[in-house]
Design an enzyme around this catalytic site. Sequence first.
Site, PDB file in Angstrom:
ATOM      1  CD  GLU A  16       8.701  -7.563   0.778  1.00  0.00           C
ATOM      2  OE1 GLU A  16       8.408  -6.986   1.828  1.00  0.00           O
ATOM      3  OE2 GLU A  16       8.168  -7.252  -0.331  1.00  0.00           O
ATOM      4  CG  ASP A  52       9.296 -10.725  -4.657  1.00  0.00           C
ATOM      5  OD1 ASP A  52      10.235 -10.234  -4.002  1.00  0.00           O
ATOM      6  OD2 ASP A  52       8.185 -11.000  -4.175  1.00  0.00           O
TER       7      ASP A  52
HETATM    8 ZN   LIG Z   1       9.614  -4.166  -1.212  1.00  0.00          ZN
END
Ligand SMILES: [Zn+2]
Length: 302
Positions: free
Chosen positions: A157, A92
């Site tokens: 994340e 992401d």
């Molecule tokens: Zn990162």
Amino acid sequence: MLTDLERKVLSFVDEDEVVRWTQELVRIPSVYRPEKGEAEEPAARWVEKRLKEIGLETHFEIVVPGRPNVIGILHGAEGGSGKTLMFEGHTDVVTEGDASQWTYPPFSAQIVDGKMYGRGANDMKGGLVAAICAIKALAQSGVKLGGDILLGAVCDEEGHMLGIKHFVEQGWADRVDAAIICEPEENHLCISQKGVMWVRVVATGKMAHGAMPLTGVNSAYPMAALLVRMRELEAEQIRTHGKHEFLGQPSITPTILRSPVHGEPQNNVMPEQTEVILDIRLIPGQSPEEIADRIRAAADEI
Ligand SMILES: [Zn+2]
């Protein structure tokens, strides 16, 4: 000095491919936008495809719909150490914000004066591709490794870390002996990291009209006393554990202080509850259990 073997492995790194693959991956927008049905899956599919081409054992695990983790394993030689080195990355990227404010379109991965411009080029599709290319070079060189290399390309994340939590819950972390986190750190190699504890403490009193404080119990004073104690605890932890070579000193920082905790604050209402969030950063040698006990004991005494 590199050994012949290291030189051989490095000769299998195709620098143009590292750049081309990073561009390809940056051009797949992987901002989590559930309202538009956008998430990491297309980027994760791209990673999975590369890993399969290299010949790795791959696992595609759906964490939540549209948000998968991809795991690839390059097996070491038979009779090896049985240890596993992990390369960790995430698929992401954070939002591009207002795309019109970008000099180059955020998902164009345009290269200007030797620099690639695009959301995620730095954090961290460049790092993820570097890891894939490193594993590819190891695989192609035919070098016999004593243990396994595991690549984990996780989702979310930038949000709630659902991807790495799922990775741990599925038991993958149990077999990992060491990990290289491919996050950009301004070209520094980071070999240590602070630990974190987020602690929420709520003081509960009894609500009363501000003009008649004796009819209630003010929750602000015990919280004030606790905050003073937290400052003392921080000073004591610094005295005891000193400064870490790379991480500096530990800290206990109140970051959110809220009163009342629920409902409208009013000038003439003594709040029932006051809460604080402590952002605690730890260095090696400190015990999170001991700190939690100390906070509990301080709260009990107050
Ligand atoms: Zn990162």
